[in-house]
Design a protein around this motif. Sequence first.
Motif, PDB file in Angstrom:
ATOM      1  N   LEU B  13       0.825  -1.209   0.000  1.00 36.11           N
ATOM      2  CA  LEU B  13       0.000   0.000   0.000  1.00 36.11           C
ATOM      3  C   LEU B  13       0.857   1.256   0.000  1.00 36.11           C
ATOM      4  CD1 LEU B  13      -2.805  -1.073   2.459  1.00 36.11           C
ATOM      5  CD2 LEU B  13      -3.045  -0.579   0.041  1.00 36.11           C
ATOM      6  N   ALA B  14       1.985   1.212   0.747  1.00 37.52           N
ATOM      7  CA  ALA B  14       2.853   2.383   0.799  1.00 37.52           C
ATOM      8  C   ALA B  14       3.421   2.676  -0.587  1.00 37.52           C
ATOM      9  CB  ALA B  14       3.986   2.153   1.805  1.00 37.52           C
ATOM     10  N   PHE B  15       3.918   1.599  -1.250  1.00 37.28           N
ATOM     11  CA  PHE B  15       4.434   1.798  -2.601  1.00 37.28           C
ATOM     12  C   PHE B  15       3.329   2.269  -3.543  1.00 37.28           C
ATOM     13  CE2 PHE B  15       8.321  -0.461  -1.461  1.00 37.28           C
ATOM     14  CZ  PHE B  15       9.243   0.283  -2.183  1.00 37.28           C
ATOM     15  N   ALA B  16       2.124   1.700  -3.371  1.00 38.87           N
ATOM     16  CA  ALA B  16       1.023   2.080  -4.253  1.00 38.87           C
ATOM     17  C   ALA B  16       0.688   3.550  -4.080  1.00 38.87           C
ATOM     18  CB  ALA B  16      -0.204   1.219  -3.961  1.00 38.87           C
ATOM     19  N   LEU B  38      -6.826   8.904  -8.077  1.00 37.82           N
ATOM     20  CA  LEU B  38      -7.799   7.951  -7.560  1.00 37.82           C
ATOM     21  C   LEU B  38      -7.090   6.762  -6.921  1.00 37.82           C
ATOM     22  CD1 LEU B  38     -10.598   6.499  -7.455  1.00 37.82           C
ATOM     23  CD2 LEU B  38     -10.060   5.658  -9.715  1.00 37.82           C
ATOM     24  N   GLU B  39      -6.051   6.280  -7.595  1.00 36.70           N
ATOM     25  CA  GLU B  39      -5.320   5.137  -7.067  1.00 36.70           C
ATOM     26  C   GLU B  39      -4.689   5.476  -5.718  1.00 36.70           C
ATOM     27  OE1 GLU B  39      -1.569   2.516  -7.217  1.00 36.70           O
ATOM     28  OE2 GLU B  39      -1.908   4.600  -6.764  1.00 36.70           O
ATOM     29  N   VAL B  44      -4.581   4.931   0.172  1.00 38.54           N
ATOM     30  CA  VAL B  44      -4.618   5.541   1.506  1.00 38.54           C
ATOM     31  C   VAL B  44      -5.765   4.941   2.322  1.00 38.54           C
ATOM     32  CG1 VAL B  44      -5.026   7.693   2.737  1.00 38.54           C
ATOM     33  CG2 VAL B  44      -3.467   7.652   0.811  1.00 38.54           C
ATOM     34  N   GLY B  45      -6.877   4.678   1.645  1.00 38.34           N
ATOM     35  CA  GLY B  45      -7.993   3.990   2.317  1.00 38.34           C
ATOM     36  C   GLY B  45      -7.536   2.648   2.863  1.00 38.34           C
ATOM     37  N   GLY B  46      -6.723   1.938   2.082  1.00 39.01           N
ATOM     38  CA  GLY B  46      -6.192   0.657   2.542  1.00 39.01           C
ATOM     39  C   GLY B  46      -5.304   0.826   3.762  1.00 39.01           C
TER      40      GLY B  46
END
Lengths: 336, 167
Positions: B13-16, B38-39, B44-46
């Motif tokens: 998630l951090a990389f995303a 959006l991604e 961040v929601g994750g």
Amino acid sequence: MSQVLAPILPVLAAIGLMLANGVVLIYMLRKVLGHLHLRLGPVHVGPKGIVQTTADVLKLLSKEDIRPNGVDRWMYVLAPVVVFVPSLMAYAALPFSETLRITRLDTGLLYTFAVLSVVPLGVIMAGWSSANKYALIGALRAAAQQVAYEVPLLLSVLPVVMIVGSMDLAEIVAFQTGVWLGVVPRWFVVLLIPSFVIFMIAALCELNQTPFDMSEAESELVSGFATEYSSMKFGLIFLSEFSNSFVISALAVTLFFGGWTLPFVPDSVLAPIAPVVFVLKTYIGIFVFMWIRGTLPRVRIDHLMNLGWKWLIPISLAWLMLVGVVVKLVAPGGVA
Amino acid sequence: MSESVNGVAFVILAFASIGGAVGMLTTRNIIHAAFWLLEVMVAVGGLYLLLSAEFLAVVQILIYAGAVSVLMLFVIMLTLRRREDSVRPVEVSIGGGILAAVFGTVMYVAIARYGDRVGEMPIVVPDTAALGELLFTQWALPFEVASLVLLVALVGAVWWSREGDDR
């Protein structure tokens, strides 16, 4: 069972349900619409045409996957996935029975709406990347419509949450067991008819179903945002549409028709057949959607927007206030 | 097992989220930029979900991913006259660079000095009902001020978009 495998199984089950639901719903749609239009629907393949859909799915799988020139490649490929994945995630919180569900979420109701709200983004992606006027107009219509109707949809379920005091779908069902005065089931549809009506209208709009299927109006827009898609990419988009019908209908059943429970039936009898009851109720809901679809003509886009912003939202806000006041009067000192 | 699973999820998630932000800044296509944003919002929601902030995560997806970015894309697509207009040259601005450098320095200093003053995570995560109660009692005033700000923005947008002399 291994620790890795155990969490994957429910996901596979959800995918299986989604595929089966797609096949059943296509057949049901053809038959129901056929008979509503005084036709027969499919009759040739198998008894009463029952294997027609299976044959069509096989045909769809074996078709050539065409990618038109000039499409935005990455977005074109990703769009069906962005449409499909939220539809799959929406099954996570649905309670099929007291024990049968993928996961128990404190915010189950909000979660389901949240993941479904991502679907329009996939639609916009598909419409934009196709580099096709009809696809783009279809996608923009879908976006405008779904954003507008998400508000009344959410507002319409708030009275239920206020009365139950929880967003956990299982608790909402548990609240609706039993009967009033010995005859009337304690379903929210009895108590909150305005909420249910608003929910139905907004849900039809969210699902892009006739009379609100502006985004893929065949007579004006070819087939809307899905125009340039073929083969299994098209299949994924349609699978997710049918699956969304199932999820929304299942939500309606859970919120307003007592979920897996039946009035007058004792728990011991009900427990083994609860998932069957839930699925049957859901399919009755889908039948009603199809009934509306076969009966009403399409609404014009500006009428649709007016209905959403100028009528449904104010009405649902007023109704919400009324319910809030009544709940406070009936149960002083807190909702829960 | 859950510790390592959380670790893997956090890294992804951090990389995303950071990768998405970089992608948004470097892409030349404004539509792609909106989708990268959006991604980032979804990632961040994750991250909120990893912190057991279930309600916040769901609301993040519902509001930011589901509504704000749809509106943003809608506005972009309505204002583009041709499809080709969505591709813009990357503009390098000195002022922007200075601003970014100042912001980066301030954040670095702040984290270096006060980074260890993170409050203890509660053992029991408060549920949504408790959050709502807190929001409408102890934090009622800031909550109302926030809604007032949004209302002003809404009225302002309607006022601006009206045409003719009657405004």
